[in-house]
Design a protein around this motif. Sequence first.
Motif, mmCIF file in Angstrom:
data_model
loop_
_atom_site.group_PDB
_atom_site.id
_atom_site.type_symbol
_atom_site.label_atom_id
_atom_site.label_comp_id
_atom_site.label_asym_id
_atom_site.label_seq_id
_atom_site.Cartn_x
_atom_site.Cartn_y
_atom_site.Cartn_z
ATOM 1 N N HIS A 1 19.498 12.457 -12.290
ATOM 2 C CA HIS A 1 19.432 11.124 -12.897
ATOM 3 C C HIS A 1 19.586 9.996 -11.869
ATOM 4 C CE1 HIS A 1 19.295 12.912 -16.833
ATOM 5 N NE2 HIS A 1 20.324 13.666 -16.507
ATOM 6 N N HIS A 2 18.859 10.112 -10.778
ATOM 7 C CA HIS A 2 18.861 9.088 -9.735
ATOM 8 C C HIS A 2 17.464 8.501 -9.593
ATOM 9 C CE1 HIS A 2 22.913 10.124 -8.549
ATOM 10 N NE2 HIS A 2 22.567 11.388 -8.446
ATOM 11 N N ALA A 3 16.897 8.047 -10.705
ATOM 12 C CA ALA A 3 15.513 7.555 -10.716
ATOM 13 C C ALA A 3 15.332 6.332 -9.828
ATOM 14 C CB ALA A 3 15.074 7.240 -12.145
ATOM 15 N N VAL A 4 16.281 5.425 -9.844
ATOM 16 C CA VAL A 4 16.139 4.195 -9.069
ATOM 17 C C VAL A 4 16.189 4.500 -7.569
ATOM 18 C CG1 VAL A 4 17.165 1.943 -8.583
ATOM 19 C CG2 VAL A 4 17.088 2.793 -10.921
ATOM 20 N N VAL A 5 17.121 5.327 -7.167
ATOM 21 C CA VAL A 5 17.227 5.702 -5.759
ATOM 22 C C VAL A 5 15.964 6.444 -5.317
ATOM 23 C CG1 VAL A 5 18.533 7.070 -4.085
ATOM 24 C CG2 VAL A 5 19.730 5.782 -5.851
ATOM 25 N N GLY A 6 15.471 7.341 -6.172
ATOM 26 C CA GLY A 6 14.246 8.065 -5.859
ATOM 27 C C GLY A 6 13.046 7.151 -5.756
ATOM 28 N N ALA A 7 12.979 6.154 -6.623
ATOM 29 C CA ALA A 7 11.855 5.223 -6.593
ATOM 30 C C ALA A 7 11.866 4.382 -5.324
ATOM 31 C CB ALA A 7 11.882 4.319 -7.821
ATOM 32 N N VAL A 8 13.019 3.927 -4.914
ATOM 33 C CA VAL A 8 13.110 3.129 -3.689
ATOM 34 C C VAL A 8 12.748 3.994 -2.476
ATOM 35 C CG1 VAL A 8 14.683 1.862 -2.166
ATOM 36 C CG2 VAL A 8 14.756 1.502 -4.638
ATOM 37 N N GLY A 9 13.274 5.206 -2.439
ATOM 38 C CA GLY A 9 12.931 6.124 -1.348
ATOM 39 C C GLY A 9 11.455 6.470 -1.345
ATOM 40 N N GLY A 10 10.899 6.703 -2.534
ATOM 41 C CA GLY A 10 9.477 7.004 -2.642
ATOM 42 C C GLY A 10 8.612 5.849 -2.177
ATOM 43 N N CYS A 11 9.032 4.650 -2.480
ATOM 44 C CA CYS A 11 8.306 3.463 -2.027
ATOM 45 C C CYS A 11 8.288 3.394 -0.505
ATOM 46 C CB CYS A 11 8.951 2.200 -2.601
ATOM 47 S SG CYS A 11 8.233 0.667 -1.977
ATOM 48 N N LEU A 12 9.422 3.618 0.112
ATOM 49 C CA LEU A 12 9.499 3.572 1.574
ATOM 50 C C LEU A 12 8.627 4.654 2.210
ATOM 51 C CD1 LEU A 12 13.309 2.876 2.018
ATOM 52 C CD2 LEU A 12 11.418 1.285 2.304
ATOM 53 N N VAL A 13 8.693 5.862 1.667
ATOM 54 C CA VAL A 13 7.881 6.954 2.204
ATOM 55 C C VAL A 13 6.399 6.678 1.974
ATOM 56 C CG1 VAL A 13 7.337 9.407 1.950
ATOM 57 C CG2 VAL A 13 9.710 8.669 2.009
ATOM 58 N N GLY A 14 6.066 6.180 0.794
ATOM 59 C CA GLY A 14 4.664 5.857 0.500
ATOM 60 C C GLY A 14 4.110 4.800 1.431
ATOM 61 N N ARG A 15 4.897 3.789 1.731
ATOM 62 C CA ARG A 15 4.458 2.746 2.673
ATOM 63 C C ARG A 15 4.263 3.314 4.066
ATOM 64 N NH1 ARG A 15 8.696 -1.794 2.373
ATOM 65 N NH2 ARG A 15 7.723 -2.291 4.349
ATOM 66 N N VAL B 1 6.404 8.631 -8.052
ATOM 67 C CA VAL B 1 6.721 10.022 -7.736
ATOM 68 C C VAL B 1 8.200 10.172 -7.408
ATOM 69 C CG1 VAL B 1 6.283 11.887 -6.089
ATOM 70 C CG2 VAL B 1 4.379 10.554 -6.984
ATOM 71 N N GLY B 2 8.728 9.264 -6.605
ATOM 72 C CA GLY B 2 10.148 9.325 -6.256
ATOM 73 C C GLY B 2 11.059 9.103 -7.443
ATOM 74 N N GLY B 3 10.659 8.214 -8.357
ATOM 75 C CA GLY B 3 11.464 7.972 -9.552
ATOM 76 C C GLY B 3 11.545 9.187 -10.455
ATOM 77 N N VAL B 4 10.421 9.855 -10.626
ATOM 78 C CA VAL B 4 10.412 11.070 -11.456
ATOM 79 C C VAL B 4 11.236 12.161 -10.783
ATOM 80 C CG1 VAL B 4 8.935 12.904 -12.350
ATOM 81 C CG2 VAL B 4 8.226 10.527 -12.577
ATOM 82 N N ALA B 5 11.039 12.347 -9.479
ATOM 83 C CA ALA B 5 11.803 13.369 -8.761
ATOM 84 C C ALA B 5 13.294 13.052 -8.801
ATOM 85 C CB ALA B 5 11.320 13.457 -7.323
ATOM 86 N N GLY B 6 13.653 11.787 -8.611
ATOM 87 C CA GLY B 6 15.060 11.398 -8.659
ATOM 88 C C GLY B 6 15.674 11.594 -10.030
ATOM 89 N N HIS B 7 14.882 11.362 -11.070
ATOM 90 C CA HIS B 7 15.389 11.560 -12.431
ATOM 91 C C HIS B 7 15.746 13.023 -12.666
ATOM 92 C CE1 HIS B 7 15.791 11.404 -16.764
ATOM 93 N NE2 HIS B 7 14.883 12.356 -16.861
ATOM 94 N N TYR B 8 14.890 13.912 -12.234
ATOM 95 C CA TYR B 8 15.141 15.330 -12.453
ATOM 96 C C TYR B 8 16.155 15.895 -11.472
ATOM 97 C CZ TYR B 8 11.528 15.452 -15.942
ATOM 98 O OH TYR B 8 10.801 15.231 -17.080
ATOM 99 N N ALA C 1 0.842 -1.200 0.000
ATOM 100 C CA ALA C 1 0.000 0.000 0.000
ATOM 101 C C ALA C 1 0.872 1.242 0.000
ATOM 102 C CB ALA C 1 -0.904 -0.005 1.221
ATOM 103 N N GLY C 2 0.680 2.083 -0.975
ATOM 104 C CA GLY C 2 1.427 3.325 -1.077
ATOM 105 C C GLY C 2 2.759 3.202 -1.781
ATOM 106 N N CYS C 3 3.251 2.005 -1.960
ATOM 107 C CA CYS C 3 4.575 1.816 -2.538
ATOM 108 C C CYS C 3 4.615 2.217 -4.015
ATOM 109 C CB CYS C 3 5.023 0.374 -2.370
ATOM 110 S SG CYS C 3 6.666 0.060 -3.036
ATOM 111 N N MET C 4 3.635 1.772 -4.776
ATOM 112 C CA MET C 4 3.669 2.031 -6.214
ATOM 113 C C MET C 4 3.580 3.526 -6.506
ATOM 114 S SD MET C 4 4.186 -0.842 -7.513
ATOM 115 C CE MET C 4 3.737 -0.868 -9.217
ATOM 116 N N LYS C 5 2.642 4.199 -5.863
ATOM 117 C CA LYS C 5 2.497 5.638 -6.089
ATOM 118 C C LYS C 5 3.761 6.374 -5.643
ATOM 119 C CE LYS C 5 -1.442 7.370 -4.894
ATOM 120 N NZ LYS C 5 -2.542 7.953 -4.106
#
Length: 78
Positions: free
Chosen positions: A44-58, A34-41, A26-30
Amino acid sequence: MKAGFIKAALAAVVLSSAAAGTANAAGCMKGAVVGGVAGHYAGHHAVVGAVGGCLVGRHIAKKQAEERAAQRQQVRAE
């Protein structure tokens, strides 16, 4: 460049959702998107942003679920 970003974002979402498991997703995908897009901009750290976003979303989803449960218990007690 866009194809590489899309592949990286998709891989990050898949990896973060696999790490989260189905019970805690729950909350991980969203958050991962969001974290992947923010990390990309942000360098170029989309993967790190996505993992962080997943943790925050959860974390946010867990807090919201706890608040809803507390409200239900309060309504039942009255």
